[in-house]
Design a protein around this motif. Structure first.
Motif, PDB file in Angstrom:
ATOM      1  N   PRO A 199      -3.339   5.575 -21.781  1.00 17.88           N
ATOM      2  CA  PRO A 199      -4.196   6.246 -22.371  1.00 17.88           C
ATOM      3  C   PRO A 199      -3.540   7.389 -23.297  1.00 17.88           C
ATOM      4  O   PRO A 199      -2.736   7.906 -22.787  1.00 17.88           O
ATOM      5  N   ASN A 200      -3.982   7.520 -24.577  1.00 18.88           N
ATOM      6  CA  ASN A 200      -3.659   8.530 -25.455  1.00 18.88           C
ATOM      7  C   ASN A 200      -2.104   8.060 -25.608  1.00 18.88           C
ATOM      8  O   ASN A 200      -1.463   9.180 -26.298  1.00 18.88           O
ATOM      9  N   SER A 201      -1.520   6.762 -25.700  1.00 16.41           N
ATOM     10  CA  SER A 201      -0.504   6.684 -26.037  1.00 16.41           C
ATOM     11  C   SER A 201      -0.283   6.258 -27.621  1.00 16.41           C
ATOM     12  O   SER A 201      -1.294   6.017 -28.110  1.00 16.41           O
ATOM     13  N   PRO A 202       0.784   6.110 -28.283  1.00 19.06           N
ATOM     14  CA  PRO A 202       1.018   5.942 -29.702  1.00 19.06           C
ATOM     15  C   PRO A 202       0.415   4.656 -29.950  1.00 19.06           C
ATOM     16  O   PRO A 202      -0.560   4.420 -30.931  1.00 19.06           O
ATOM     17  N   GLN A 203       0.452   3.739 -29.165  1.00 15.77           N
ATOM     18  CA  GLN A 203       0.066   2.253 -29.181  1.00 15.77           C
ATOM     19  C   GLN A 203      -1.715   2.417 -29.298  1.00 15.77           C
ATOM     20  O   GLN A 203      -2.212   1.628 -30.018  1.00 15.77           O
ATOM     21  N   GLU A 204      -1.971   3.076 -28.282  1.00 22.12           N
ATOM     22  CA  GLU A 204      -3.605   3.246 -28.304  1.00 22.12           C
ATOM     23  C   GLU A 204      -4.174   3.842 -29.305  1.00 22.12           C
ATOM     24  O   GLU A 204      -5.011   3.392 -30.055  1.00 22.12           O
TER      25      GLU A 204
END
Length: 283
Positions: free
Chosen positions: A155-160
């Protein structure tokens, strides 16, 4: 509290009350008319890939409220992590189980109650709990999609955030090809509580092109989070006025860098649960 006789822990006693109330509601719900009976689509929908009984109580739940839950850790008997047990796929699959099996699976595999505690809550025997749990696990294995939760971006990662940004640009531009390019081959599009399911790239493309994004319809997506997944409040542009009209809540299910499910909730009143207005004004 005056009825608490200290025969079990307060937690077990409270869950017994809550579980029995829920089972009573489910029994009463079987006699209610379907929620979607009065729904009239603006245009005819294409033929779905599947039709199924609608999950009557499937609604998006704001992550901000999940974060406020004090007890994040289930008991030692639990098989499902908290993040997985609130996902839309799990909740939809759960509602395909008979009510008693559903209750047993939640008590044992989500909340982590021991068999003896679950038997006390349901006023039955440990053998009955064990048997119901075995049947529920087998049925749920057939209902849940192929495991992919572990490969979903954090959640809220750069990928997401990259996936969410790319989807937002494509959807707001009405670019069906760009949206479809982000999907897995077996992606699903559903619209609870409607019992219609569209599976696969071509089925989703057809729905987007002929219904959701037809005739140059333009939307504005306001990002939020629901059930541990990226979500949006949807608003439709009105070419005659600066007002953006509410158009439901959209939740994405991700696997790796792809979208494996689009879940569109048609009830505009859900926007207020996420702190979003029923209409917006363009600048």
């Amino acid at each position: 509290m005056g009825g608490y006789e200290e025969r079990a822990s307060v937690r077990t006693w409270l869950y017994r009350i809550a579980t029995n109330r829920c089972l009573n509601v489910l029994r009463a719900g079987a006699r209610r008319p379907h929620e979607y009976a009065a729904y009239q689509p603006e245009v005819p929908f294409p033929e779905p890939s599947h039709r199924r009984a609608e999950p009557s109580w499937l609604e998006p739940y704001p992550d901000v409220l999940l974060d406020q839950i004090a007890d994040h850790m289930p008991g030692p008997e639990a098989r499902y992590e908290v993040r997985e047990s609130v996902s839309l796929a799990f909740l939809a699959a759960l509602q395909q189980l008979p009510p008693r099996q559903r209750a047993v699976l939640v008590l044992r595999d989500v909340l982590g109650f021991r068999a003896v505690e679950a038997a006390h809550i349901l006023a039955t025997t440990e053998n009955a709990v064990t048997s119901a749990l075995k049947r529920a696990r087998g049925a749920l294995a057939h209902e849940l999609p192929a495991p992919g939760w572990e490969s979903a971006p954090l959640p809220n990662s750069p990928q997401e955030r990259r996936i969410v940004d790319d989807f937002t640009r494509a959807f707001e531009a009405g670019d069906v090809d760009a949206i479809v390019a982000m999907l897995t081959d077996d992606a699903w599009l559903t619209m609870p509580p409607l019992p219609l399911e569209y599976q696969g790239v071509e089925a989703v493309r057809r729905f987007l092109a002929t219904v959701a994004l037809r005739h140059g319809r333009r939307h504005v997506l306001i990002p939020t989070r629901a059930n541990g997944q990226p979500a949006f409040g949807c608003y439709m542009r009105d070419p005659r006025t600066p007002i953006l009209h509410a158009h439901g809540v959209l939740v994405l299910t991700l696997t790796g860098d792809r979208i494996t499910a689009l879940t569109r909730f048609l009830d505009n009143s859900l926007l207020t649960v996420f702190g979003l207005p029923r209409s917006l004004r363009t600048r």
